[in-house]
Design an enzyme around this catalytic site. Structure first.
Site, PDB file in Angstrom:
ATOM      1  N   PRO A   2     -10.062  -3.967 -12.765  1.00 41.82           N
ATOM      2  CA  PRO A   2     -10.365  -4.698 -11.122  1.00 41.82           C
ATOM      3  C   PRO A   2      -9.877  -4.704 -10.456  1.00 41.82           C
ATOM      4  O   PRO A   2      -8.489  -5.542 -10.517  1.00 41.82           O
ATOM      5  CB  PRO A   2     -11.539  -5.895 -12.226  1.00 41.82           C
ATOM      6  N   GLU A   3     -10.640  -4.199  -9.519  1.00 41.95           N
ATOM      7  CA  GLU A   3      -9.468  -4.584  -8.327  1.00 41.95           C
ATOM      8  C   GLU A   3      -9.787  -5.624  -7.283  1.00 41.95           C
ATOM      9  O   GLU A   3     -10.475  -6.366  -7.348  1.00 41.95           O
ATOM     10  CB  GLU A   3      -9.434  -3.347  -7.688  1.00 41.95           C
ATOM     11  N   LYS A  51      -5.972  -9.470  -7.792  1.00 38.19           N
ATOM     12  CA  LYS A  51      -7.132  -9.450  -9.418  1.00 38.19           C
ATOM     13  C   LYS A  51      -7.055 -10.513  -9.916  1.00 38.19           C
ATOM     14  O   LYS A  51      -7.764 -10.380 -10.672  1.00 38.19           O
ATOM     15  CB  LYS A  51      -6.278  -8.486  -9.154  1.00 38.19           C
ATOM     16  N   ARG A 266       1.682   5.229 -13.675  1.00 35.23           N
ATOM     17  CA  ARG A 266      -0.393   4.742 -13.337  1.00 35.23           C
ATOM     18  C   ARG A 266      -0.874   6.181 -12.452  1.00 35.23           C
ATOM     19  O   ARG A 266      -0.035   6.910 -12.130  1.00 35.23           O
ATOM     20  CB  ARG A 266      -0.061   4.153 -12.283  1.00 35.23           C
TER      21      ARG A 266
END
Length: 291
Positions: A2-3, A51, A266
């Site tokens: 989640p951002e 976050k 990433r």
């Protein structure tokens, strides 16, 4: 993961149910930290920082959770059946009428509000892109401190700005037509400042309520699923490049590509045509001494 926009919306959903309410029960099933002293105390506020989600209690304690890849907050009315197993709960906070449950969060802990500034996880966070007083100059200064780091890695560093994750990283750099693999020093202050401004506006555009007044959603996934990062907010095509490897760019038709970056490898999605390779100038340094 989640951002920032997701955490902001979770805080907005939990806040009306929790703020001002007395604690009926609080459990941290995966922690040995004592919680009993908070029963009977009031919840002061629920706040997102990048976050991270922070729940403040009136006697100076804060419940901090970080969802990382696996966590989720759910909000249930009294007697409502939980959608996940209680065995996976990391934090359970009950107030009159509601139970807020955090599932599978790698971080769920209590700390003193007075210790937040010096905390190893929270004290070093950069300016929050969704914060009311976002310090753009400080964000640029922190970004410049990583001049040799690829832009796609630097912009994800929560010590630079808080709130950008993998999706926003890819979408933001596509929107601003910047090469994720060029070092920060390849870009002017004006380009970087404009990028941060677009990032702030992108996140802000995804925190507006999308549910009827009085409604709430129990699952974190709901908030991610209603995000749009494309210009115009097309819900049928919500993202420009993220997760679209091999598919045609909506803007130019070239195939979207994906490469991994940084020590955590990433994924970065990009369009090689819309985001052309940026050649970095040679590093500045002292002039060579005369022979």
């Amino acid at each position: 993961m989640p951002e920032g926009d997701t955490l902001f919306r979770i805080a907005a959903a939990l806040g009306p149910a929790l703020t001002g309410a007395r604690v009926v029960a609080l459990e941290l099933p995966r922690s040995d930290q004592p919680c009993r002293r908070l029963v009977g105390r009031r919840v002061e506020r629920v706040e997102a920082r990048g976050k991270n989600l922070l729940i403040f209690f009136d006697e100076g304690t804060v419940l901090h959770t970080h969802l990382r890849m696996s966590g989720a907050w759910h909000l249930y009315r009294d007697g409502e059946r939980w959608k996940r197993s209680e065995a996976t709960a990391s934090a359970i906070l009950a107030v009159p009428g509601y139970v807020a449950v955090c599932f599978r969060a790698p971080v769920a802990r209590l700390l003193r509000a007075s210790a937040l500034r010096g905390d190893r996880l929270l004290g070093g966070l950069g300016p929050d892109l969704l914060g009311g007083a976002f310090d753009a100059a400080e964000a640029l200064r922190r970004l410049r401190a990583l001049d040799e780091v690829p832009l796609g890695v630097a912009v994800m560093d929560q010590r630079v700005v808080a709130g950008i994750g993998n999706i926003y990283k890819s979408e933001l750099l596509f929107r601003t037509r910047l090469d994720p693999f060029a070092p920060v020093r390849a870009y002017s202050d004006e380009e970087l400042s404009a990028m941060l401004d677009v990032g702030r506006r992108l996140l802000q555009s995804n925190v507006e309520p999308r549910d009827p007044p009085g409604m709430y959603r129990g699952s974190t996934a709901h908030y991610a699923a209603t995000r749009t990062t494309r210009a115009g907010g097309d819900r049928r095509k919500p993202v420009s490049v993220y997760g679209r490897e091999g598919r045609a760019c909506y803007d130019c038709g070239a195939a979207v590509q994906m490469r991994r970056q940084g020590t955590m490898m990433r994924s970065t999605y990009f369009c090689p045509h819309c985001q052309p390779t940026r050649a970095a100038p040679p590093p500045s340094g002292p002039a060579p001494s005369a022979p």
